[in-house]
Every structure is written in structure tokens, then in C-alpha cells.
Design an enzyme around this catalytic site. Structure first.
Site, PDB file in Angstrom:
ATOM      1  N   ARG A 153       0.846  -1.198   0.000  1.00 37.01           N
ATOM      2  CA  ARG A 153       0.000   0.000   0.000  1.00 37.01           C
ATOM      3  C   ARG A 153       0.875   1.239   0.000  1.00 37.01           C
ATOM      4  O   ARG A 153       0.595   2.218  -0.679  1.00 37.01           O
ATOM      5  CB  ARG A 153      -0.917  -0.005   1.224  1.00 37.01           C
ATOM      6  CG  ARG A 153      -2.200  -0.791   1.054  1.00 37.01           C
ATOM      7  CD  ARG A 153      -1.965  -2.237   0.625  1.00 37.01           C
ATOM      8  NE  ARG A 153      -3.199  -3.007   0.501  1.00 37.01           N
ATOM      9  CZ  ARG A 153      -3.728  -3.744   1.476  1.00 37.01           C
ATOM     10  NH1 ARG A 153      -3.119  -3.857   2.652  1.00 37.01           N
ATOM     11  NH2 ARG A 153      -4.853  -4.401   1.275  1.00 37.01           N
ATOM     12  N   ASP A 182       0.116  -7.039  -3.007  1.00 37.99           N
ATOM     13  CA  ASP A 182      -1.293  -6.765  -2.725  1.00 37.99           C
ATOM     14  C   ASP A 182      -1.890  -6.075  -3.944  1.00 37.99           C
ATOM     15  O   ASP A 182      -1.211  -5.928  -4.962  1.00 37.99           O
ATOM     16  CB  ASP A 182      -1.444  -5.916  -1.448  1.00 37.99           C
ATOM     17  CG  ASP A 182      -2.711  -6.283  -0.686  1.00 37.99           C
ATOM     18  OD1 ASP A 182      -3.801  -6.123  -1.258  1.00 37.99           O
ATOM     19  OD2 ASP A 182      -2.617  -6.748   0.467  1.00 37.99           O
ATOM     20  N   HIS A 255      -6.503 -10.220  -3.169  1.00 36.02           N
ATOM     21  CA  HIS A 255      -5.537  -9.111  -3.101  1.00 36.02           C
ATOM     22  C   HIS A 255      -4.491  -9.252  -4.209  1.00 36.02           C
ATOM     23  O   HIS A 255      -3.284  -9.153  -3.959  1.00 36.02           O
ATOM     24  CB  HIS A 255      -4.892  -9.047  -1.714  1.00 36.02           C
ATOM     25  CG  HIS A 255      -5.848  -8.571  -0.656  1.00 36.02           C
ATOM     26  ND1 HIS A 255      -6.338  -7.294  -0.615  1.00 36.02           N
ATOM     27  CD2 HIS A 255      -6.428  -9.220   0.384  1.00 36.02           C
ATOM     28  CE1 HIS A 255      -7.169  -7.154   0.413  1.00 36.02           C
ATOM     29  NE2 HIS A 255      -7.254  -8.326   1.034  1.00 36.02           N
ATOM     30  N   GLU A 318      -9.695 -12.474   2.600  1.00 36.18           N
ATOM     31  CA  GLU A 318     -10.537 -11.532   1.861  1.00 36.18           C
ATOM     32  C   GLU A 318     -10.553 -11.793   0.352  1.00 36.18           C
ATOM     33  O   GLU A 318     -10.249 -10.904  -0.443  1.00 36.18           O
ATOM     34  CB  GLU A 318     -10.057 -10.104   2.149  1.00 36.18           C
ATOM     35  CG  GLU A 318     -10.146  -9.770   3.632  1.00 36.18           C
ATOM     36  CD  GLU A 318      -9.657  -8.374   3.981  1.00 36.18           C
ATOM     37  OE1 GLU A 318     -10.233  -7.766   4.884  1.00 36.18           O
ATOM     38  OE2 GLU A 318      -8.683  -7.897   3.365  1.00 36.18           O
ATOM     39  N   TRP A 384      -6.527 -13.431  12.628  1.00 38.24           N
ATOM     40  CA  TRP A 384      -6.627 -11.957  12.659  1.00 38.24           C
ATOM     41  C   TRP A 384      -8.026 -11.478  12.949  1.00 38.24           C
ATOM     42  O   TRP A 384      -8.226 -10.413  13.495  1.00 38.24           O
ATOM     43  CB  TRP A 384      -6.105 -11.357  11.354  1.00 38.24           C
ATOM     44  CG  TRP A 384      -6.969 -11.579  10.140  1.00 38.24           C
ATOM     45  CD1 TRP A 384      -7.042 -12.714   9.393  1.00 38.24           C
ATOM     46  CD2 TRP A 384      -7.859 -10.641   9.533  1.00 38.24           C
ATOM     47  NE1 TRP A 384      -7.923 -12.542   8.362  1.00 38.24           N
ATOM     48  CE2 TRP A 384      -8.451 -11.266   8.414  1.00 38.24           C
ATOM     49  CE3 TRP A 384      -8.217  -9.318   9.818  1.00 38.24           C
ATOM     50  CZ2 TRP A 384      -9.370 -10.643   7.590  1.00 38.24           C
ATOM     51  CZ3 TRP A 384      -9.136  -8.686   8.992  1.00 38.24           C
ATOM     52  CH2 TRP A 384      -9.711  -9.342   7.895  1.00 38.24           C
ATOM     53  N   TYR A 409      -3.507  -4.854  15.816  1.00 38.60           N
ATOM     54  CA  TYR A 409      -3.510  -4.069  14.585  1.00 38.60           C
ATOM     55  C   TYR A 409      -2.988  -2.663  14.884  1.00 38.60           C
ATOM     56  O   TYR A 409      -3.694  -1.824  15.422  1.00 38.60           O
ATOM     57  CB  TYR A 409      -4.913  -4.080  13.950  1.00 38.60           C
ATOM     58  CG  TYR A 409      -5.042  -5.222  12.959  1.00 38.60           C
ATOM     59  CD1 TYR A 409      -4.654  -6.507  13.331  1.00 38.60           C
ATOM     60  CD2 TYR A 409      -5.490  -5.019  11.659  1.00 38.60           C
ATOM     61  CE1 TYR A 409      -4.727  -7.556  12.432  1.00 38.60           C
ATOM     62  CE2 TYR A 409      -5.570  -6.074  10.754  1.00 38.60           C
ATOM     63  CZ  TYR A 409      -5.182  -7.331  11.149  1.00 38.60           C
ATOM     64  OH  TYR A 409      -5.235  -8.372  10.257  1.00 38.60           O
ATOM     65  N   ASP A 411      -2.320  -0.438  12.850  1.00 38.43           N
ATOM     66  CA  ASP A 411      -2.832   0.615  11.965  1.00 38.43           C
ATOM     67  C   ASP A 411      -4.071   1.273  12.573  1.00 38.43           C
ATOM     68  O   ASP A 411      -4.587   2.232  12.021  1.00 38.43           O
ATOM     69  CB  ASP A 411      -3.126   0.079  10.551  1.00 38.43           C
ATOM     70  CG  ASP A 411      -4.092  -1.102  10.534  1.00 38.43           C
ATOM     71  OD1 ASP A 411      -4.279  -1.769  11.580  1.00 38.43           O
ATOM     72  OD2 ASP A 411      -4.667  -1.361   9.453  1.00 38.43           O
ATOM     73  N   TRP A 459      -0.479  -2.515   8.572  1.00 38.30           N
ATOM     74  CA  TRP A 459      -1.039  -2.303   7.235  1.00 38.30           C
ATOM     75  C   TRP A 459      -0.846  -0.830   6.918  1.00 38.30           C
ATOM     76  O   TRP A 459      -1.064   0.029   7.783  1.00 38.30           O
ATOM     77  CB  TRP A 459      -2.523  -2.676   7.226  1.00 38.30           C
ATOM     78  CG  TRP A 459      -2.750  -4.107   7.570  1.00 38.30           C
ATOM     79  CD1 TRP A 459      -3.181  -4.605   8.758  1.00 38.30           C
ATOM     80  CD2 TRP A 459      -2.531  -5.241   6.716  1.00 38.30           C
ATOM     81  NE1 TRP A 459      -3.249  -5.981   8.694  1.00 38.30           N
ATOM     82  CE2 TRP A 459      -2.859  -6.392   7.449  1.00 38.30           C
ATOM     83  CE3 TRP A 459      -2.095  -5.396   5.396  1.00 38.30           C
ATOM     84  CZ2 TRP A 459      -2.764  -7.677   6.930  1.00 38.30           C
ATOM     85  CZ3 TRP A 459      -2.003  -6.671   4.873  1.00 38.30           C
ATOM     86  CH2 TRP A 459      -2.332  -7.793   5.627  1.00 38.30           C
ATOM     87  N   GLU A 461      -2.146   1.342   4.405  1.00 36.84           N
ATOM     88  CA  GLU A 461      -3.015   2.216   3.605  1.00 36.84           C
ATOM     89  C   GLU A 461      -2.893   3.664   4.080  1.00 36.84           C
ATOM     90  O   GLU A 461      -2.822   4.599   3.274  1.00 36.84           O
ATOM     91  CB  GLU A 461      -4.487   1.797   3.732  1.00 36.84           C
ATOM     92  CG  GLU A 461      -4.852   0.511   3.037  1.00 36.84           C
ATOM     93  CD  GLU A 461      -4.801  -0.681   3.978  1.00 36.84           C
ATOM     94  OE1 GLU A 461      -4.005  -0.665   4.949  1.00 36.84           O
ATOM     95  OE2 GLU A 461      -5.551  -1.646   3.736  1.00 36.84           O
TER      96      GLU A 461
HETATM   97  C1  ACM Z   1      -6.148  -8.777   7.007  1.00 44.21           C
HETATM   98  O1  ACM Z   1      -6.111  -7.854   7.835  1.00 44.21           O
HETATM   99  N1  ACM Z   1      -6.865  -8.651   5.910  1.00 44.21           N
HETATM  100  C2  ACM Z   1      -5.432 -10.023   7.202  1.00 44.21           C
END
Ligand code: ACM
Ligand code: ZN
Length: 729
Positions: A153, A182, A255, A318, A384, A409, A411, A459, A461
Site C-alpha cells: 500500500r 497486494d 488481493h 478476503e 486476525w 492491529y 494501523d 497495514w 493504507e
Molecule cells: C487482514 O487484515 N486482511 C489479514
């Protein structure tokens, strides 16, 4: 006799008070001080005969980086001696600082950990290195102590990744989970498929602001980057020299938009699309046909030799099944292999990778969605979406790495201040990370043995650069490493004071842009006795200041008013100006028939505290319900006149949160015929007008969607219902 006793007591007390200020984090198993100091006026002279040449080099390099300490091998008269021990606990070490320093260790990694502890013990005084005379004995609790870094990202240069690794090593992390591919960028040179980086590493636009901000705008600057295989080797070797193993992640089957921008023939539709500039989940994933599986196995064939790690992460999260359902090739794979549905097709796809990796002597690890449709025989699960995936995998005898969003997490927001940088949402403050236990209370001892450890996930983003990466990582990563390493944790206030006294100065010296959100006071709203609210300024958790009254606001008698309170700068009081809607139910009692989920239960006052939940949500200002129906009563002190009810809900499909669908309002008593209003609404704000009624109690039922629609994040699951203020006017 009396005097001796007195001296003994002083000794105890002195020993204790020093012990209480053990500077080492993660906290060692044993730390005992004796009187005195070991002082070196220049370089630290070590006897290299007790360690390997690689360790000598690692210790020299790392000491220069961490403390600007010169370490010199000197066999004749060394200050530090090393002794390798056999038959001791894995990765254990001890340090004895007396007239000399003796380090005993069980593995090269543990010798490095001992050295890091030594570096955390030293103080610089007038150009001298001063160590307290002490004894340290230590070992890790968990074997997987990781941080995850998403370089897709946002891209981080090899120099930045090295700095990330240096900091990890200071806190005895041993695993870097490197998320290399990704939708928004493929970052790994693959010689057989050059377009993966020529095309897949670059995007033409990047979303500005938050995903939920409408209308969406994009920065049109071309953005990207990738690592050559030589650079990957350099990072792996750099990490290895700091006893950190790099676990690569190549995402599949979802992804995959960056890869498919380069090679659309491996998607279901074959249609070319660009590398994504928006965050989220996309329908176009790798097709499950044989050609796509072989393509990914080719990719892995180039990836594997560069990583000594036995684990290889294949993603698995996802992956919408939209395209697979419509794809004749995917459907024929389902038929030919006697599979029932697309979940089993995903399981088949992952199984093919598992067999491939196993045959190459590697172990597959994937996000917890790989449980769906059946877990592959040798797979390890990274849990997760809470602890559930980890619990299910362990119960089936599979290894598990825990990283539930609630605690791991990084983020998410860590402070409530409006000066926090834009984040994806959620709220994971330092004390929550510190309270994390990778083994849930209800897990059996037998299942717990399958939990390898845990990791913090970064993450990116909303993490566009190194300064912000460090801000989101530190100090939360130190809390996590302590949780993973230390069998006995200090109470949170002691941990915080150790951080402040010894580690914030270290991070400052390294120019790490760490967060101080955990030190800032917060506002706390409580009910006044006869309705209305009281707002107090609370000191940060683990600090010693006293609470102060900030504001006291009664419920509205007649008209609703908006009150704006000014909050001083630089505090964690969110936001700088707080808006209070002074309505008639301010501070009213709430009785739930269906309670909020314990995960997002911030107290019933949340619904009537006059403060609207923030967007993007930070977890705290909303009540979250995992049932698709909510039912509660608002009870007033005395009957009041009601003309309007305004119900605030949240719609954030990316977080599996869907706005309400129907509502039912009943006044004073319920039962048939008392429903004064019901209806259908998919708006975040439900406004209901009432013919001016005198009311002592209002019963509210709100119902959401029963299932997240196909093609949306979390499809098939029950969505969350999030409520905030219930305004009564
Ligand atoms: C994830 O946070 N999509 C593994
Ligand atoms: Zn297909």
C-alpha cells in the site's frame, strides 16, 4: 544485632527499588542488583573465543548503531566473556555483571538477546560506560514474536526496512512478516515474469483522505517501487544478522490486482485492469484454473531460495468468490475435484500450494480464512479476525500465530486526540496491547501448545512514510514484545514508567517518531444523579495525576442546544472542540434487552452523552452489536414532552458495519398496539417525528441486515450494527 538487621532491611529495600527500575524491556525473568558499578572508560573489550565470528560482527555492528559503543575483540584481558551452555531452556541467557561481565547463552540468538539487554543496562556518564552490578536471567515465553510490514500500500526503501529491523531487534522480536504483494503494488522482482514489477509495482493514483470520505479524491502522481532479488537477499541477511527471520507473504488468491494488472490471463475474466489506487477488497482475484496455480508456483520457486525461513505466507484472506462463481474454468475445477462450493475451491487452491511448499521443505502459513472449506494438512493459521480462527486451528492440531485486530492491529488509532494522524479506524491503545495474551483464557493447555506466539500488523493504507510508520509502531510494539517475551509482566504503571525513563530517551536519540498518546489525559463522561452529564479530565492510565472536573451539563428542559467546549491543545482530549448536543435524554438511564458486544461496549451512557461518534470510527464512541437486532429502553427521571427522536447509526461496509434497516418505537409501555412509529431506513440517521407526547419511558428496537451481501467485505457473515447518540428532542 539490631544494626545488622537494619542494614539487611536497607539492603532489601535498596535491592528492591533498583529491581523495580530494571531498564530492560521486554522485562527479564530475573533481575537482581548488587551494590556497585562496572565502569569502562572506552571501548568494550570482548573475548571473541566464546562466540562465533558472525556473532562478534553482529555485536560490534549493533552496539555502534544502538549506543555508539565501540566493541573490540581482545583475548588477553577482556571485560566481557561468553560461555555457551548446553541443556538449558531454549534461547535462554544470563548476564552476570561483577568485576567482569559474563554472558552465558544457549543459542547464538540468545547471546544476541543478552547483548541487547546489556546495551539497555548501560548508562553513559562523562564519556564512560557505566553498568549496574547485577544478575540477569532470561528466556522468551513465545517463539513467534513478530511484526508484519505491508510494503504494497506504501513502499518502504531497503534503508527504511533496515531501520525497522534494527528497532525490532532492540525489543527482541525475531520475525518480520513481509507483506510484499497486494492489490496496490507488487514489490518482488520475479525474473520469469518481469511485468510483475514493470507493470505491477506502479499505480497511477492513490486515494486521498479516508476510504469512507465522500466524494473520493485521488492523488494522480505515479507511485510505486520494488525490491530486486539482490535487495531482498540484502534485507534477509541484514535481518538474519540481528536474529530476525523474514517470512515473505505472496498474497493469493485475493488481493491480486497488481499481479493481474501485469498478467490478466491469470484472472477469471482475462480483462486487463490497472493497479489499484483505492483501498479495500476487490472481486478480481486469481482464477483457480491450473495455469494460475502453476504461475503462482513459478513465482514461489523464485521466492523460496531467498528466504531461510521455513514458513512462507500465502495470504488467503478476503478473497470474494464472485468471479469464481461465474467462471466456467473455476466451475470445472470444482466439478473435476468433487468439491461442493467455492469455499472448498479456495481450500483446494491453498491445498495445492501447501503440497508444493511441503515438497520444497517449507511450511505454509495463511490468514484465518484458509480454515473455510477445510484446512490444508500442513497449514499454520494466522488468526486476525479475533481469536476464533486460532482456536479452531489449534483444536484441529494446527499451529497458530495470533494477531487479533482488537490487540495487534497497529494501523488502528492509539489515542483519541484530534491530532492523531488519519488511521484506518479502530482503537488499540498502548494499555490494551500490553494486556494482550495470545492464549485466550478458555483455551485448553493442550490447544495452547499450538500457539507459536503473536505479531503486530502494520497495514500501510494510511501510513504513507517512515515517520508515521514509527509513530504507529512505537511504543505499542514494545508492549507487544513484553507480552510475548516476559512470563511475568510488570503492572502497567511500572511498564509505563520504565518506558518513559529508559526507552523514550532511547527512541528520541534514534530520532524515532514515537507516539506519546499513552501519556495524555482523556475526558470521561459520567451521569449526573438527576439526569445530565458530568465531564472529567482523567489522567492517562498508569500515571499519578488526579482527575479534574471539566464540565457539567443538565439535560435540556425545552429546546435542544448545541454546546461547544474548548479543549486545550496537545492533550488527548478528543476533539479539540467538543460538541455536546444538549437534548432531553442527556444522561438518561438505558436498559438493554439485547446488550452490546463486549468488544464494543463502552457503557450505555455512550447513547445519551450528547457526543456523536467520530468518523472514521475509533472504536470508543460507538456501541457495537453483533446481533442483527438491538432492543433497549430509555428511562427518564420525570415524564418529559417528546416531539422527535433521532437515532444515529454507522455505515462502514469495509469494517463489516451496516446501517440499520428497520425501527420500532413504543412509548411508556410496550405490547401490541403501543408501537407509535415503525419504518424502514438505510440512512445512517433515522429521524422520527412524534405528536408531542408526555413520556417516562421509550422502547426502541432496531434491526439490521441479517447477512452481509455477496461481493461485500465479510459477505455471508452477520454485519455489525453500530449506534451512537439517541437524541430526544
Ligand atoms: C487482514 O487484515 N486482511 C489479514
Ligand atoms: Zn476462474
Amino acid at each position: 544485632m539490631l544494626k545488622l538487621k537494619f542494614l539487611f532491611l536497607i539492603g532489601l529495600f535498596y535491592g528492591q527499588s533498583i529491581a523495580q527500575t530494571c531498564p530492560i524491556l521486554p522485562t527479564p525473568a530475573v533481575f537482581q542488583t548488587t551494590n556497585g558499578q562496572f565502569i569502562s572508560s572506552g571501548a568494550l573489550l570482548i573475548d571473541p573465543s566464546g562466540i562465533t565470528p558472525d556473532l562478534t560482527l553482529a555485536i560490534k555492528d549493533y552496539s555502534l548503531w544502538a549506543n555508539e559503543i565501540l566493541v573490540t575483540p581482545f583475548v588477553q584481558n577482556p571485560m566481557v566473556k561468553f560461555k555457551k551452555l548446553n541443556n538449558v531452556k531454549q534461547d535462554s541467557y544470563s548476564i552476570n555483571i561483577a568485576d567482569k561481565i559474563t554472558i552465558s547463552y544457549s543459542s547464538d540468538a540468545s547471546c544476541f538477546y543478552a547483548w541487547v539487554s546489556l546495551l539497555q543496562l548501560v548508562q553513559m556518564e562523562d564519556g564512560q560506560l557505566v553498568f549496574p552490578k547485577c544478575f540477569v536471567k532470561d528466556y522468551p515465553q513465545f517463539q513467534w514474536r513478530g511484526l508484519h510490514l505491508d510494503v504494497s500500500r506504501h513502499f518502504f526503501t531497503i534503508e527504511e526496512v533496515k531501520r525497522f529491523i534494527d528497532l525490532m531487534a532492540y525489543y527482541k522480536f525475531n520475525t518480520l512478516h513481509w507483506h510484499l504483494t497486494d492489490d496496490q503494488g507488487w514489490r518482488f522482482e520475479i525474473k520469469k515474469y518481469p511485468l510483475l514489477t514493470e507493470v505491477g509495482a506502479w499505480r497511477d493514483s492513490t486515494l486521498e483522505n479516508h476510504y469512507t470520505t465522500q466524494p473520493r479524491t485521488y492523488n494522480k502522481t505515479r507511485y510505486g517501487g520494488f525490491y530486486t532479488q539482490e535487495q531482498i537477499k540484502e534485507i534477509v541477511s541484514y535481518a538474519g544478522a540481528r536474529y530476525i527471520e523474514v517470512v515473505p507473504e505472496i498474497e493469493m488468491p485475493g488481493h491480486a490486482r497488481a499481479a493481474l494488472a501485469a498478467y490478466p490471463q491469470y484472472s477469471c475474466t482475462g480483462q486487463a485492469q490497472g493497479v489499484e489506487g483505492l483501498w479495500g477488497i476487490f472481486d478480481d482475484i486469481f482464477c483457480a484454473k491450473e495455469e494460475s496455480i502453476l504461475f503462482l508456483q513459478d513465482v514461489l520457486t523464485e521466492v523460496l531460495p531467498l528466504f531461510p525461513s521455513v514458513y512462507v505466507h500465502i495470504g488467503g484472506d478476503e478473497a470474494p468468490k464472485t468471479r469464481w462463481k461465474e467462471c466456467p474454468k473455476c466451475q470445472s475445477v470444482i466439478k473435476e475435484n468433487g468439491l461442493h462450493d467455492e469455499h472448498e475451491l479456495q481450500s483446494y487452491f491453498i491445498g495445492r500450494m501447501d503440497a508444493f511448499l511441503t515438497q520444497k521443505g517449507k511450511k505454509l502459513i495463511g490468514w484465518d480464512e484458509i480454515l473455510e472449506g477445510g484446512l490444508s494438512p500442513n497449514a499454520t493459521v494466522m488468526s486476525w479476525r479475533g481469536y476464533e480462527g486460532g482456536k479452531a486451528a489449534a483444536a484441529q492440531g494446527h499451529y497458530v500465530v495470533m494477531c487479533p485486530g482488537s490487540h495487534c492491529y497497529f494501523d488502528h488509532y492509539q489515542g483519541r486526540g484530534s491530532d492523531e494522524p488519519l488511521a484506518i479506524g479502530g482503537y488499540t491503545p498502548l494499555d490494551r496491547v500490553y494486556a494482550f495474551n495470545p492464549i485466550p483464557a478458555e483455551m485448553s493447555v493442550a490447544d495452547a501448545a499450538y500457539v507459536l506466539g503473536a505479531q503486530g500488523n502494520l497495514w500501510t493504507e494510511y501510513i504513507p512514510n517512515m515517520a508515521q510508520l514509527e509513530y504507529m509502531t512505537y511504543p505499542r510494539a514494545i508492549a507487544l514484545s513484553t507480552t510475548l517475551w516476559s512470563e511475568t509482566k510488570l503492572p502497567y504503571d511500572k511498564f509505563l514508567s520504565t518506558l518513559m525513563r529508559f526507552h523514550f530517551p532511547f527512541l528520541s536519540k534514534q530520532n524515532v517518531n514515537f507516539s506519546k498518546a499513552a501519556l495524555k489525559p482523556e475526558l470521561k463522561t459520567t451521569r449526573e444523579k438527576n439526569g445530565g452529564i458530568n465531564i472529567q479530565k482523567m489522567p492517562a492510565k498508569g500515571t499519578l495525576a488526579s482527575p479534574e472536573v471539566f464540565a457539567s451539563i443538565p439535560a435540556a428542559k425545552k429546546k435542544t442546544q448545541n454546546i461547544q467546549l474548548e479543549v486545550e491543545q496537545g492533550s488527548n482530549l478528543a476533539p479539540k472542540k467538543i460538541n455536546i448536543i444538549q437534548h432531553k435524554a442527556l444522561g438518561a438511564q438505558i436498559e438493554f434487552q439485547i446488550p452490546p458486544s463486549p468488544k464494543y461496549d463502552n457503557g450505555s451512557l455512550t447513547l445519551v452523552d450528547g457526543q456523536l461518534g467520530a468518523r472514521p470510527w475509533k472504536g470508543n464512541e460507538w456501541l457495537g452489536f453483533d446481533s442483527n437486532s438491538v432492543s433497549f429502553d430509555i428511562i427518564f427521571e420525570k415524564p418529559i414532552r417528546v416531539k422527535e427522536i433521532r437515532i444515529h447509526t454507522l455505515h462502514d461496509p469495509n469494517s463489516w458495519i451496516w446501517a440499520a434497516q428497520t425501527y420500532l418505537i413504543q412509548l411508556n409501555k410496550y405490547g401490541c398496539g403501543n408501537g407509535i412509529a415503525d419504518g424502514y431506513s438505510t440512512d445512517e440517521l433515522i429521524e422520527i417525528s412524534i405528536k408531542d407526547k408526555k413520556v417516562k419511558q421509550i422502547h426502541i428496537v432496531i434491526t439490521g441486515l441479517s447477512e452481509i451481501p455477496q461481493g461485500q467485505p465479510g459477505a455471508g457473515n452477520t454485519p455489525w450494527l453500530f449506534l451512537d447518540e439517541i437524541e430526544i428532542r
